[in-house]
Design a protein around this motif. Structure first.
Motif: not given
Length: 407
Positions: A99-121
Motif C-alpha cells: 500500500w502506498m502512503q500519501l503525504n503532504h508535509p505542509g510546513k514540515q519542510i526543511p528550510a533548505m528545501l523551501c523558503k515559504t511552505p504552506l500550512a493551514p495558518s
C-alpha cells in the motif's frame, strides 16, 4: 493457526493473508527526479518474501513542490509510472501486499528545501524546530483545493500502477495533521475554528480519493490518537474523526500519536507499564473499538510474538504494526508466526554525544542505512556503530547529512 497467521477481510471484501503490517518508514531512496529506484523495489520484495501481510511505503509526496525530505518519492502526472509499476510488482511477491502512503508535509519542510511552505495558518513550528523550518504562509482556498486534488491524483495513479491500496498520512504533524490541530489550524473560515471544521480537510481528501479509485479499492489512514501537546489535537477529537471517517467508509485505520514537536511515536519517555505491554497506543485502540468496527492497526513498541498475539486476542486491534524491527529482521513475520517465544531486543544507537546524535538524526538515519543495505541486496547490519551510520549518511546525502531535514 495462531492469531498472527489468520487472514483478514476488509468490509469491501479485500483479503489480507495475515495480521502483520509493515508501517511506513523513511527510506530516502528516491532518485533525482523523485521516482522510485531499483533499490526500493528490491527492499519491498525482501519484505514481501519475509512474510509480511501488508507493506506500507514510506511517505510518497503528492506535490513535488512540497517535499518533506531531499530524496522523497513523488507521485504525480510527471512521474515515471514504469518505475512505480516495478516497485508495486516487487511488493506483491509471495502473496504480500503493498500500500502506498500519501503525504503532504505542509510546513514540515526543511528550510533548505523551501523558503515559504504552506500550512493551514501562518504559525511556525515551535520547540526549537523554528530554527530549521521556515515560517509558513496560510493556504488560500485555491491552494487547499489543489492539495486535496493532489492526494486524489496520486491515489488514482497508485491504483493504476498496481499498488494494492493507499494510506493517507494524517499523523505526526504533516499537513492533514496540521488541519486537525487547534494549535496549528487557527483559521476562521470553513476549514478551521471548531473541531468539526478542522476535520473537513481530511474528510475532503478521503472523499476525493474515493471518487477516483472506487468503492472496492482499499483506502486507509494513519491518524494520531493525540498530539500530546496541551493545545494540540486531543484524544476526544481524534475519536470524533475516527467516527466520521468510519461513517464515510474508510477501510482501515492505523493508530499512532505525537508530532515532531512532541514525539510520542518514539519510545523515549514511555511509562514502564506501556513498554511492558509493548503496544504504545493500545489503550486508545481499546476505546476506539467500542465506537467503530473499522479494522484497526496499532504500531509502536511490539518486540515479541507473545505481545503481538495478546494485542490481537484482546480484540482491540486487527493487525499489528511493525516498523524499526523490520529494518533489522526482514523475515520477522515468518519468525513470529513460527516461534511463539520469539523476542527481539533492540538497542538505541548513540555516539555517546547527544548533540552529535541529534545533529546526525541517528534515531532515523541508523535505520535508513539498514534499508539501503537491503535495497542493495545485502543483509542488515545490526552491529553497525553509530559512527559508521554517521559516515554512511554523509556519503549518501552529502551536504544534507548534517542539516536538519526532518521536523
Amino acid at each position: 493457526m495462531g492469531p498472527l497467521s489468520r487472514p483478514l477481510s476488509l468490509a469491501n471484501g479485500h483479503g489480507i493473508k495475515n495480521r502483520l503490517f509493515k508501517s511506513a518508514m523513511s527510506e530516502q531512496l528516491g532518485d533525482r527526479q523523485h521516482n522510485p529506484t531499483p533499490e526500493l523495489a528490491r527492499l519491498y520484495r525482501t519484505w514481501a518474501e519475509g512474510g509480511i501481510g501488508v507493506s506500507v511505503t514510506g511517505n510518497v509526496m503528492v506535490d513535488r513542490t512540497a517535499l518533506g525530505e531531499p530524496k522523497n518519492v513523488v507521485l504525480d502526472r510527471d512521474s515515471d509510472l514504469g518505475a512505480f509499476r516495478r516497485w508495486a510488482l516487487a511488493g506483491k511477491a509471495a502473496e504480500g501486499q503493498i500500500w502506498m502512503q500519501l503525504n503532504h508535509p505542509g510546513k514540515q519542510i526543511p528550510a533548505m528545501l523551501c523558503k515559504t511552505p504552506l500550512a493551514p495558518s501562518a504559525i511556525p513550528l515551535g520547540r526549537g524546530l523554528e530554527k530549521s523550518f521556515n515560517p509558513p504562509a496560510a493556504m488560500t482556498e485555491a491552494q487547499i483545493q489543489s492539495a486535496i486534488q493532489a492526494f486524489a491524483t496520486a491515489a488514482e495513479l497508485a491504483k493504476q500502477t498496481g499498488f494494492d491500496g493507499v494510506q493517507i498520512h494524517g499523523a505526526h504533524g504533516y499537513l492533514v495533521s496540521q488541519f486537525l490541530s487547534p494549535r496549528h489550524n487557527q483559521r476562521d473560515d470553513d476549514w478551521g475554528g471548531s473541531a468539526d471544521k478542522r476535520m473537513r480537510f481530511v474528510l475532503a481528501v478521503f472523499r476525493a480519493i474515493r471518487e477516483r479509485v472506487g468503492a472496492d479499492y482499499p483506502v486507509g489512514i494513519k491518524l494520531n490518537s493525540a498530539d500530546f501537546m496541551k493545545d494540540g489535537f486531543s484524544e476526544n477529537e481524534s475519536m470524533a474523526v475516527v467516527e466520521a471517517l468510519a461513517e464515510a467508509g474508510i477501510d482501515l485505520i492505523e493508530i499512532s500519536g505525537g508530532t515532531y514537536e512532541s514525539p510520542a511515536m518514539m519510545s523515549a519517555g514511555k511509562r514502564a507499564s506501556t513498554l511492558k505491554r509493548e503496544a504504545y497506543f493500545l489503550d486508545y485502540a481499546e476505546q476506539v473499538r467500542q465506537r467503530v468496527k473499522v479494522p484497526l492497526v496499532v504500531t509502536g513498541g511490539f518486540r515479541s510474538a507473545a505481545g503481538m498475539s495478546e494485542a490481537l486476542e484482546s480484540g482491540a486491534v486487527d493487525m499489528v504494526g511493525l516498523a524499526r524491527p523490520m529494518s533489522l529482521l526482514p523475515d520477522l513475520p515468518k519468525r513470529v508466526m513460527a516461534e511463539p517465544d520469539f523476542v527481539l531486543t533492540m538497542a538505541n544507537p548513540s555516539t555517546g554525544f547527544k548533540a552529535l546524535d541529534k545533529m546526525g538524526m541517528l534515531s532515523i538515519t541508523w535505520y535508513e542505512f539498514q534499508l539501503e543495505r537491503m535495497g542493495q541486496g545485502k543483509a542488515p547490519k545490526p552491529g553497525l556503530s553509530a559512527w559508521g551510520a554517521l559516515l554512511a549518511t554523509f556519503g549518501r546525502l552529502g551536504v544534507y547529512a548534517f542539516r536538519q531535514r526532518r521536523a
